[in-house]
Design an enzyme around this catalytic site. Structure first.
Site, PDB file in Angstrom:
ATOM      1  N   GLY A   1       0.824  -1.202   0.000  1.00  0.00           N
ATOM      2  CA  GLY A   1       0.000   0.000   0.000  1.00  0.00           C
ATOM      3  C   GLY A   1       0.855   1.248   0.000  1.00  0.00           C
TER       4      GLY A   1
ATOM      5  N   ASP B   1      -0.742  -2.333   4.736  1.00  0.00           N
ATOM      6  CA  ASP B   1      -1.633  -1.167   4.654  1.00  0.00           C
ATOM      7  C   ASP B   1      -2.227  -1.079   3.242  1.00  0.00           C
ATOM      8  OD1 ASP B   1      -2.974   1.084   5.559  1.00  0.00           O
ATOM      9  OD2 ASP B   1      -1.290   2.432   5.179  1.00  0.00           O
TER      10      ASP B   1
ATOM     11  N   HIS C   1      -8.455  -3.154   2.158  1.00  0.00           N
ATOM     12  CA  HIS C   1      -9.060  -3.328   3.482  1.00  0.00           C
ATOM     13  C   HIS C   1     -10.255  -4.276   3.493  1.00  0.00           C
ATOM     14  CE1 HIS C   1      -6.149  -0.746   4.965  1.00  0.00           C
ATOM     15  NE2 HIS C   1      -6.850   0.242   5.470  1.00  0.00           N
TER      16      HIS C   1
ATOM     17  N   ASP D   1      -4.542   0.693  10.482  1.00  0.00           N
ATOM     18  CA  ASP D   1      -6.010   0.728  10.525  1.00  0.00           C
ATOM     19  C   ASP D   1      -6.599  -0.407  11.356  1.00  0.00           C
ATOM     20  OD1 ASP D   1      -6.160   3.066   8.799  1.00  0.00           O
ATOM     21  OD2 ASP D   1      -5.509   1.724   7.204  1.00  0.00           O
TER      22      ASP D   1
END
Ligand code: SAH
Ligand code: MG
Length: 210
Positions: A47, A141, A144, A170
């Protein structure tokens, strides 16, 4: 963890200026994790987006004389698409597609990290299929969704060397604060018995490979 060296001023300014979602306190915590992990081996993040977290990690890798591999297809996650909550109109290319790569390259150049941060443009799991280098750190990251987050854990966590770091962003223990998948991956890593928690900062978790 005790606070160690501080980030170079120019890199810190570039990290703060880069487009992204990571608060500065989490970025500095990521830098600390990176410092520790870079003594073990190269760092890898899933990410890249516009390079914000890659700069915090890159500053750590540069100080240790190692590198950061940063993977992203650069087309954005579901929540970054037009009409979605985290869409940014600046990141749309001439074909109407999200393209964060030019922003990533600019941010890494501004931070003076072009010799340290290596961009890998592609899917996370496709990259893992041919990967064999042991790593000092894996920072998850990326996507999601449950499938994306679990897939990243399955593909990449095995490359973290003993004493190295698995970092996850997160992570929200309270469902009211955000989605479940990164938290589920965090629990899975702890439950595996292969990782123990060494850092909590906002939604960032740092786990050491035991
Ligand atoms: N780490 C960045 C933010 C990353 S946002 C920062 O803190 O600055 C999540 C990114 O994951 C998006 O840019 C998206 O394009 C990427 N992504 C989502 N699913 C992916 C996948 N399967 N493979 C590669 N990249 C993916
Ligand atoms: Mg994130």
């Amino acid at each position: 963890m005790t606070a160690g060296a501080t980030m170079p001023v120019a890199a810190l300014a570039a990290a703060r200026a880069a487009i992204g979602f990571m608060p500065d306190a989490e970025g500095l915590a990521l830098f600390e994790l990176g410092r520790r992990a870079a003594a073990i081996g190269p760092l890898l993040e899933i990410g890249s987006y516009c390079g914000k977290s890659a700069i915090y990690l890159g500053a750590a890798a540069q100080a240790a004389g190692t590198r950061v591999f940063s993977i992203d297809h650069h087309r954005g996650s579901e929540e970054n698409q037009p009409g979605e909550q985290y869409h940014d109109a600046r990141l749309v290319d001439s074909q109407g597609l999200v393209d964060t790569l030019p922003w990533f390259r600019r941010a890494i150049a501004e931070a003076g990290l072009e010799d340290t941060v290596v961009a890998i443009v592609g899917r996370s799991t496709a990259t893992a299929a041919d990967w064999s280098t042991p790593l000092g750190m894996v920072f998850i990251d990326g996507g999601h969704s449950e499938a994306a987050a679990q897939g990243d854990y399955e593909a990449w966590s095995r490359f973290v060397m003993p004493g190295g770091i698995l970092a996850i962003h997160d992570v929200f223990p309270d469902p009211a604060d955000g989605g479940r998948p990164p938290y589920n991956v965090y629990l899975r890593a702890i439950d595996s018995g292969r990782f123990r928690e060494v850092l909590v900062e906002g939604s960032l978790r740092g786990l050491e490979r035991v």
